[in-house]
Design a protein around this motif. Structure first.
Motif, PDB file in Angstrom:
ATOM      1  N   ASN A 138     -33.210 -21.052 -31.317  1.00  0.00           N
ATOM      2  CA  ASN A 138     -32.112 -21.036 -30.244  1.00  0.00           C
ATOM      3  C   ASN A 138     -31.050 -20.052 -30.555  1.00  0.00           C
ATOM      4  N   ILE A 139     -30.766 -19.983 -31.981  1.00  0.00           N
ATOM      5  CA  ILE A 139     -29.875 -19.543 -32.710  1.00  0.00           C
ATOM      6  C   ILE A 139     -30.165 -17.918 -32.702  1.00  0.00           C
ATOM      7  N   ASN A 140     -31.203 -17.570 -32.709  1.00  0.00           N
ATOM      8  CA  ASN A 140     -31.635 -16.153 -32.900  1.00  0.00           C
ATOM      9  C   ASN A 140     -31.762 -15.676 -31.386  1.00  0.00           C
ATOM     10  N   LYS A 141     -32.099 -16.700 -30.327  1.00  0.00           N
ATOM     11  CA  LYS A 141     -32.023 -16.213 -29.009  1.00  0.00           C
ATOM     12  C   LYS A 141     -30.576 -15.697 -28.627  1.00  0.00           C
ATOM     13  N   ILE A 142     -29.656 -16.719 -29.104  1.00  0.00           N
ATOM     14  CA  ILE A 142     -28.299 -16.230 -28.483  1.00  0.00           C
ATOM     15  C   ILE A 142     -27.772 -15.103 -29.498  1.00  0.00           C
ATOM     16  N   GLN A 145     -29.032 -12.103 -27.605  1.00  0.00           N
ATOM     17  CA  GLN A 145     -28.344 -12.015 -26.256  1.00  0.00           C
ATOM     18  C   GLN A 145     -26.976 -11.394 -26.340  1.00  0.00           C
ATOM     19  N   LEU A 146     -26.466 -11.727 -27.578  1.00  0.00           N
ATOM     20  CA  LEU A 146     -24.977 -11.088 -27.846  1.00  0.00           C
ATOM     21  C   LEU A 146     -25.009  -9.734 -28.490  1.00  0.00           C
ATOM     22  N   ASN A 147     -26.340  -9.229 -28.799  1.00  0.00           N
ATOM     23  CA  ASN A 147     -26.536  -7.970 -29.853  1.00  0.00           C
ATOM     24  C   ASN A 147     -25.875  -8.229 -30.974  1.00  0.00           C
ATOM     25  N   GLY A 148     -25.911  -9.228 -31.610  1.00  0.00           N
ATOM     26  CA  GLY A 148     -25.302  -9.731 -32.908  1.00  0.00           C
ATOM     27  C   GLY A 148     -24.034  -9.592 -33.127  1.00  0.00           C
ATOM     28  N   LYS A 149     -23.188  -9.408 -32.112  1.00  0.00           N
ATOM     29  CA  LYS A 149     -21.826  -9.828 -32.041  1.00  0.00           C
ATOM     30  C   LYS A 149     -21.292 -11.012 -31.951  1.00  0.00           C
ATOM     31  N   VAL A 150     -21.820 -11.912 -33.071  1.00  0.00           N
ATOM     32  CA  VAL A 150     -21.437 -13.329 -32.817  1.00  0.00           C
ATOM     33  C   VAL A 150     -21.045 -14.226 -34.077  1.00  0.00           C
ATOM     34  N   LYS A 151     -20.208 -15.080 -34.259  1.00  0.00           N
ATOM     35  CA  LYS A 151     -20.083 -15.827 -35.082  1.00  0.00           C
ATOM     36  C   LYS A 151     -20.188 -17.246 -34.914  1.00  0.00           C
ATOM     37  N   PHE A 152     -21.078 -17.871 -35.588  1.00  0.00           N
ATOM     38  CA  PHE A 152     -21.612 -19.370 -35.653  1.00  0.00           C
ATOM     39  C   PHE A 152     -20.668 -20.295 -36.375  1.00  0.00           C
ATOM     40  N   HIS A 153     -20.115 -21.392 -35.611  1.00  0.00           N
ATOM     41  CA  HIS A 153     -19.224 -22.203 -36.166  1.00  0.00           C
ATOM     42  C   HIS A 153     -19.962 -23.423 -36.533  1.00  0.00           C
ATOM     43  N   ILE A 154     -20.523 -24.101 -37.601  1.00  0.00           N
ATOM     44  CA  ILE A 154     -21.245 -25.019 -37.934  1.00  0.00           C
ATOM     45  C   ILE A 154     -20.367 -26.064 -38.252  1.00  0.00           C
ATOM     46  N   ALA A 155     -20.782 -27.213 -37.736  1.00  0.00           N
ATOM     47  CA  ALA A 155     -20.151 -28.646 -37.893  1.00  0.00           C
ATOM     48  C   ALA A 155     -21.615 -29.521 -37.976  1.00  0.00           C
ATOM     49  N   THR A 168     -30.976 -22.695 -44.611  1.00  0.00           N
ATOM     50  CA  THR A 168     -31.999 -21.803 -44.543  1.00  0.00           C
ATOM     51  C   THR A 168     -31.971 -21.070 -43.266  1.00  0.00           C
ATOM     52  N   ILE A 169     -31.637 -21.755 -42.078  1.00  0.00           N
ATOM     53  CA  ILE A 169     -31.527 -21.155 -40.591  1.00  0.00           C
ATOM     54  C   ILE A 169     -30.569 -20.096 -40.827  1.00  0.00           C
ATOM     55  N   PHE A 170     -29.475 -20.151 -41.353  1.00  0.00           N
ATOM     56  CA  PHE A 170     -28.388 -19.245 -41.292  1.00  0.00           C
ATOM     57  C   PHE A 170     -28.344 -18.361 -42.168  1.00  0.00           C
ATOM     58  N   ARG A 171     -29.298 -17.714 -42.838  1.00  0.00           N
ATOM     59  CA  ARG A 171     -29.318 -16.795 -43.867  1.00  0.00           C
ATOM     60  C   ARG A 171     -28.801 -15.192 -43.437  1.00  0.00           C
ATOM     61  N   THR A 172     -27.429 -15.272 -43.120  1.00  0.00           N
ATOM     62  CA  THR A 172     -26.925 -14.147 -42.625  1.00  0.00           C
ATOM     63  C   THR A 172     -25.385 -14.301 -42.821  1.00  0.00           C
ATOM     64  N   GLU A 173     -24.678 -13.111 -42.477  1.00  0.00           N
ATOM     65  CA  GLU A 173     -23.307 -13.225 -42.451  1.00  0.00           C
ATOM     66  C   GLU A 173     -23.085 -13.602 -41.047  1.00  0.00           C
ATOM     67  N   GLY A 174     -21.461 -13.861 -40.687  1.00  0.00           N
ATOM     68  CA  GLY A 174     -20.982 -14.328 -39.489  1.00  0.00           C
ATOM     69  C   GLY A 174     -21.161 -15.805 -39.298  1.00  0.00           C
TER      70      GLY A 174
END
Length: 331
Positions: A138-142, A145-155, A168-174
């Motif tokens: 679902n993270i990859n799908k979003i 959809q947003l062409n990588g212009k996204v920042k995920f806020h994780i709680a 290991t899911i969020f191996r990226t910036e943003g």
């Protein structure tokens, strides 16, 4: 169809519709001049409404979209309360209002789809990894959809042992990571990750005291004890006393990490030790007492390549094996 729904939901277009219904009978009675006045008025409302929606859509297509993600394992605050808390923090920090409606109206993202709760056993690896894969999908799908212009806020709350896997899911910036305050059930942002600094080692240890207890150099496994919260790991009174080689990483300052501190630096110091040990030993076992969010950042740094086993403390003073990071596969 979606664009039409957005237009119909615009306040100015709604007003033009209401005016047309209410004033049409009067216009018919008055005659031609009134008809043109009404037509021009309605036309201006429509143009203004369409222009407003177009500008909003254009702005969203050009800026970073903030997406809250809430993940719950075991007990803790209500999920709906947490994501509202997260949404409030996003709105306050970025100076925006009614962001929940914006995500739903313009991007088709319902915040209920951003909430994940695991109700299975920590020791059911197949179910646990399936849960993690769903989130990653679902993270990859979003993101696509947003062409990588996204920042995920994780709680995330409640089990640090699973935090390594989720990292290991969020191996990226943003990525923004939040930590729960148990006393007021409020989440505070402790890391805003915009680069891969979290995978960079350190030359000097400022946050942790590192103690090496190497008693058997022929032993190819090592126990790493991470003590970064108010209670220590019970090594001598548990099944952990069977290990000959132990590396203890203990927080220097007080019993907890202040929310305003640089949590990435804490993760980097731990990562430095783990990175060194994985070149010297065939297997690393982790016993921990640490915040969930710190485990998330470490999971991002370590990824799923090392032979690193995560344990979970149980009330019978035993540390049970939960999973090995190298067993995590997302394909």
């Amino acid at each position: 169809m979606k664009r039409i729904e957005q237009l119909l939901d615009n306040i100015y277009i709604k007003i033009s519709g209401v005016l047309a219904i209410i004033l049409s009978p009067f216009v018919d009675a008055i005659g031609s001049p009134a008809y043109w006045y009404l037509f021009i008025t309605l036309f201006l409302f429509l143009v203004f409404g369409i222009s407003q929606e177009w500008k909003k859509a254009l702005k969203l297509s050009q800026e970073i979209i903030h997406i809250p993600i809430v993940i719950k394992i075991d007990n803790g605050p209500d999920l709906t309360y947490v994501i509202k808390n997260l949404m409030n923090e996003i709105e306050k920090e970025n100076g925006i209002n009614d962001y929940e409606n914006t995500l739903k109206k313009y991007l088709g993202i319902n915040i209920d789809s951003l909430i994940y709760e695991y109700k299975g056993s920590l020791y059911d690896f197949d179910r646990l990894i399936s849960f993690s894969r769903i989130i990653k999908f679902n993270i990859n799908k979003i993101s696509t959809q947003l062409n990588g212009k996204v920042k995920f806020h994780i709680a995330y709350y409640r089990r640090p042992s699973v935090g390594f896997m989720l990292g290991t899911i969020f191996r990226t910036e943003g990525i923004c990571v939040y930590q729960n305050n148990d006393s007021n059930n409020k989440f505070y942002k402790i890391a805003d990750i915009n680069n891969r600094e979290y995978k960079t080692g350190v030359n000097k240890f400022e946050k942790y005291d590192i103690n090496f207890q190497i008693n058997d150099k022929k032993d190819e496994q090592v126990l790493v004890v991470i003590e970064s919260s108010s209670h220590y790991v019970a090594i001598k009174t548990s099944n952990l006393n069977e290990y000959s080689n132990i590396v203890r990483i203990r927080l220097i300052e007080g019993s907890t990490i202040p929310y305003e501190s640089d949590w990435i630096l804490y993760a980097r110091e731990i990562y430095t030790i783990l990175n060194k040990l994985q070149t010297e030993y065939k297997k690393i076992i982790i016993a921990h007492s640490m915040p969930e969010s710190l485990a998330i950042i470490l999971g991002m740094a370590i990824e799923n390549y090392w032979n690193l086993s995560i344990t979970q403390y149980e009330n019978n003073s035993e540390y049970r094996f939960v999973y090995n990071l190298k067993d995590i596969k997302y394909f």
